[in-house]
Write an enzyme that holds these catalytic residues in place. Structure first.
Site, PDB file in Angstrom:
ATOM      1  N   SER A 423      32.095  41.933  44.399  1.00  0.00           N
ATOM      2  CA  SER A 423      33.198  41.623  45.310  1.00  0.00           C
ATOM      3  C   SER A 423      32.781  40.533  46.294  1.00  0.00           C
ATOM      4  O   SER A 423      32.499  39.405  45.894  1.00  0.00           O
ATOM      5  CB  SER A 423      33.647  42.893  46.025  1.00  0.00           C
ATOM      6  OG  SER A 423      34.862  42.683  46.706  1.00  0.00           O
ATOM      7  N   ASP A 677      42.193  44.951  38.151  1.00  0.00           N
ATOM      8  CA  ASP A 677      41.765  44.557  39.496  1.00  0.00           C
ATOM      9  C   ASP A 677      42.670  43.441  40.015  1.00  0.00           C
ATOM     10  O   ASP A 677      42.909  42.457  39.303  1.00  0.00           O
ATOM     11  CB  ASP A 677      40.311  44.083  39.434  1.00  0.00           C
ATOM     12  CG  ASP A 677      39.759  43.686  40.791  1.00  0.00           C
ATOM     13  OD1 ASP A 677      40.449  43.903  41.808  1.00  0.00           O
ATOM     14  OD2 ASP A 677      38.636  43.161  40.832  1.00  0.00           O
ATOM     15  N   HIS A 707      38.845  48.112  41.166  1.00  0.00           N
ATOM     16  CA  HIS A 707      37.929  47.246  41.910  1.00  0.00           C
ATOM     17  C   HIS A 707      36.898  48.118  42.618  1.00  0.00           C
ATOM     18  O   HIS A 707      37.208  49.139  43.204  1.00  0.00           O
ATOM     19  CB  HIS A 707      38.733  46.437  42.936  1.00  0.00           C
ATOM     20  CG  HIS A 707      37.931  45.458  43.718  1.00  0.00           C
ATOM     21  ND1 HIS A 707      37.762  44.143  43.316  1.00  0.00           N
ATOM     22  CD2 HIS A 707      37.243  45.580  44.875  1.00  0.00           C
ATOM     23  CE1 HIS A 707      37.021  43.507  44.201  1.00  0.00           C
ATOM     24  NE2 HIS A 707      36.683  44.363  45.167  1.00  0.00           N
TER      25      HIS A 707
END
Length: 763
Positions: A423, A677, A707
């Site tokens: 991320s 996601d 995610h």
């Protein structure tokens, strides 16, 4: 996948159930008819659009071996919702005559998915608009104003609570859904007690006592989840996400994960040092400590190693270690250290640039250290909004350079150095490499980026439309994190009423027992209704329905909806005075409701636009086909940033916007993304950009996971398998070879997604 059989089955089941329940004059029967009629209409309109999407999917894929993009994901989500409706419709058709058939419960389940399908239909229409207005082959709309801003306004006004109640996580793997429900219950309970206690343990204790009503009342949970995600500031999310950093929880997670010989926190002082240039090792460049916003400061790190290696027991490294707390375990080194590893992994954790540390990511890092046999140095960079861009980038770059300079202390020769992150950490892996190239120092040999954020603008894309229903990454939360990282001023949290823990427990206990009593009444009422069906006598007069949940009055009573109070404050009221009030007409009670000059905000279910609760701020800029309108929220976001600072276009913040010259200097990159996601299009477009420049890049897409799945890698088999994709990727040719090296080759070993070759590319 051909969707026609799914639609055919849905139409047949809906028609059969409509014919059956039309004979009933009860309220529940009319609700069934309205819900099935609405579902059939939505399916009729969605089928041609999804069929058209199927003809253009491939245009946006990275290649024929990687079928993944936002249009595919959105269509998959719609099909998943339809599959759940088919399953529920088939169950209703099979069991509707049984005396044990829970009429009210199954009707509520069907209405929830009908509401979700209504909102998904709106997202499909928005994706159609993107398809016609974006540049050919592009997934993002890069206009500063226009379509992206209109989509953001649309998101603010659309109803989202349906995706956080009964339909929570329907698009994900079944093994993940219980965890998501637990997260949702914890979130809304934590939100009730936020800022009411000084200590975190006080918030946790009160949340435990007040979470019962959210566990048994999905409608209330969905409404409260929507309120929190819409209106609470980034400081709330920092506090909630950092619950995993609590000493007790972190210690329990550490004991349940793989055991390693070394996991110690380090504190590196801010001293300058020199590194040689790759072009001419006789020349050096000075690496200075990070100074942005707060001035020079030490950088925190964590060294993880499965085996004790040379240098890790040195006095110099011991002087850098920092204490971690009373529950931290320390293993004494009684064995002879192994030789230094030729590999080193530098890790940057995720958390939206605003939360978490290496401690919460330690479980999967320990597994990696064991599988790879390499030391892992995880960087605890400073977090926004206290330390916005570029502080985190400066600290991560300084830590990478320090690791190269002092690799002998880390148990590595740094012959092969890989960057890894998820991320926000994936973004930092890429930007740190870009900065290393700009300085002319040793580049990392490869990057493993899991679901990275490569575009920090609030730009519309088909996968980002999924933020409407994603429980872990709603768009409002994403915007607040990006705003904090960009240095934008944060909104203040709305004032919360003060309740003592005793009064809070008393109130919630009363509501809990009230809901249990009404639930039992609903069950007996359903049994009596089905008994009448079996005996051939259907009710001939309208009877007052038994309330399904404590949230029904709070959400549908005209006296409560018309008040100026927030939905959260409604739940605090004594609902006993509202239980005798006449509830608003069920949203799905009739496919063509009569016009109402002042409809209640929660009365809209059908898509004919007659009973929308449109907030005054909504100007209706976007129009939908056939007069369709999605459900509107009666509590739109109040502090969601509509546009971010121009700094988000900085290539060191949004690498997708970097010029070609900067991207051409990057090492091989292995990207692991999630099909469902909202950040999928970030990965796809960045991989396509690198592929077009001739850069070595691979993209692996995992199915049915949300995610942040790396942080869930200890929960179920699916997340463990997805985590393995990060350390066991497909072969990737190096710069120096046109064909992959065999695994048994000394330089053909794969480390965190990168098939390593010679070092010729670095010169």
């Amino acid at each position: 996948m051909d969707p026609r059989p799914l639609f055919q089955t849905l139409h047949a089941l809906a028609e059969d159930n409509v014919n059956f329940f039309q004979e009933s004059t009860s309220e529940t029967g009319r609700r069934f008819v309205a819900a099935f009629t609405t579902i059939r209409e939505h399916a009729r309109c969605l089928e041609p659009v999804l069929s058209h999407f199927a003809t253009i999917y491939h245009i946006f894929d990275l290649d024929e071996h990687t079928p993944a993009n936002g249009y595919r994901s959105l269509a998959q989500t719609v099909r998943c919702c339809l599959a759940h409706i088919v399953h529920k419709s088939r169950y209703v058709a099979t069991n509707r005559r049984s005396i044990f058939f829970r009429t009210s419960h199954n009707c509520a389940e069907l209405e929830a998915y009908c509401t979700a399908l209504t909102q998904l239909r709106a997202l499909v229409y928005l994706a159609q608009r993107l398809l016609t207005q974006n540049r050919p082959g592009h997934l993002f709309n890069h206009e500063d104003r226009g379509l992206s801003e209109q989509f953001l306004q649309e998101y603010i006004t659309m109803h989202k609570g349906c995706f956080y109640g009964r339909c929570m996580g329907f698009q994900f793997a079944p093994s993940i859904r219980p965890f998501l429900q637990t997260i949702a219950i914890s979130l809304v309970s934590f939100g009730e007690n936020y800022k009411r206690h000084v200590s975190g343990i006080g918030v946790a204790a009160s949340s435990l006592f007040t979470s019962g009503k959210f566990a048994i009342d999905p409608e209330l949970r969905g409404a409260e989840f929507e309120r929190i995600t819409q209106n609470l500031d980034v400081h709330f999310w920092k506090s909630f996400w950092n619950l995993t950093e609590m000493e007790l929880l972190a210690s329990l997670a550490s004991m349940a994960s793989s055991q390693v010989r070394l996991s110690r926190a380090l504190l590196v002082p801010p001293h300058s040092f020199d590194l040689p240039l790759v072009a001419d090792p006789q020349l050096t460049v000075t690496i200075t400590p990070p100074v942005a916003h707060t001035g020079p400061g030490a950088v925190q790190m964590r060294l993880i190693s499965h085996e004790l290696r040379e240098g890790q027991d040195s006095e110099e490294l011991c002087n850098l270690m920092r204490p971690e707390g009373p529950l931290a375990l320390e293993l004494r080194w009684r064995t002879k250290p192994l030789p230094r590893s030729p590999y080193l992994v530098v890790h940057f954790h995720g958390g939206g640039f605003v939360a978490q540390t290496s401690k919460s990511h330690e479980p999967y890092l320990k597994s990696w250290a064991q599988e790879l046999g390499a030391p892992i140095l995880s960087i605890d960079y400073s977090l926004a909004p206290e330390a916005p861009f570029p502080r985190a980038l400066e600290e991560c770059f300084y830590a990478y350079c320090w690791a190269i300079k002092n690799c002998h202390l880390l148990g590595s020769t740094a012959q092969t150095v890989c960057l890894a992150g998820d991320s926000a950490g994936g973004n930092l892996c890429i930007t740190v490499s870009m900065r290393a190239a700009a300085f002319g120092i040793k580049m990392p040999d490869g990057i493993m980026a899991a679901y990275p954020a490569t575009l920090m603008q609030v730009s519309a894309s088909p996968s980002r439309l999924l933020t409407l229903l994603d429980p872990l990454l709603p768009l409002s939360v994403l915007c607040k994190c990006l705003s904090a990282y960009a240095g934008e001023e944060q909104c203040e949290s709305p004032t919360l009423e003060k309740l003592s823990p005793v009064n809070m427990v008393r109130r919630d206990t009363t509501m809990l027992f009230r809901d249990l009593r009404l639930g039992a009444s609903s069950l007996f009422g359903s049994l009596l209704e089905n008994t009448g069906k079996i005996n051939g006598s259907l009710p001939t007069r309208h009877t007052e329905p038994v309330r399904k949940s404590i949230s029904e009055v709070g959400l549908k009573s005209k006296s409560l909806v018309s008040s100026k109070e927030s939905r959260k404050s409604q739940t605090y009221q004594n609902l006993s005075c509202a239980s005798d009030a006449s509830p608003a007409q069920s949203p799905a009670q009739s496919p063509t409701p009569a016009p109402d000059p002042d409809p209640p905000a929660a009365s809209f279910f059908m898509s004919d636009g007659k009973h929308e609760a449109v907030p005054p701020s909504y100007d209706g800029t976007l129009t939908f086909p056939d007069g369709f309108q999605p459900l509107r929220s009666d509590q739109p976001a109040t502090c969601m940033p509509l546009e971010l600072s121009p700094i988000v276009k900085n290539p060191f913040m949004s690498p997708l916007l970097a010029p070609d010259a900067m991207l051409k200097g990057l090492p091989p990159i292995h990207i692991v993304a999630c099909a469902l996601d909202p950040m999928l299009d970030d990965s796809v477009m960045f991989a396509r950009r690198l592929r077009a420049l001739g850069q070595p890049v691979t993209l692996r897409v995992v199915q049915d996971l949300p995610h942040g799945f790396l942080s869930l890698s200890q929960l179920c088999r699916e997340t463990r398998q997805a985590s393995a994709l990060c350390t066991d990727p497909p072969h990737m040719p190096s710069y120096a070879h046109n064909t992959p090296l065999p695994p048994e080759h000394p330089q053909g070993r794969s480390v965190l997604g990168v098939r390593l070759g010679t070092d010729e590319h670095k010169h």
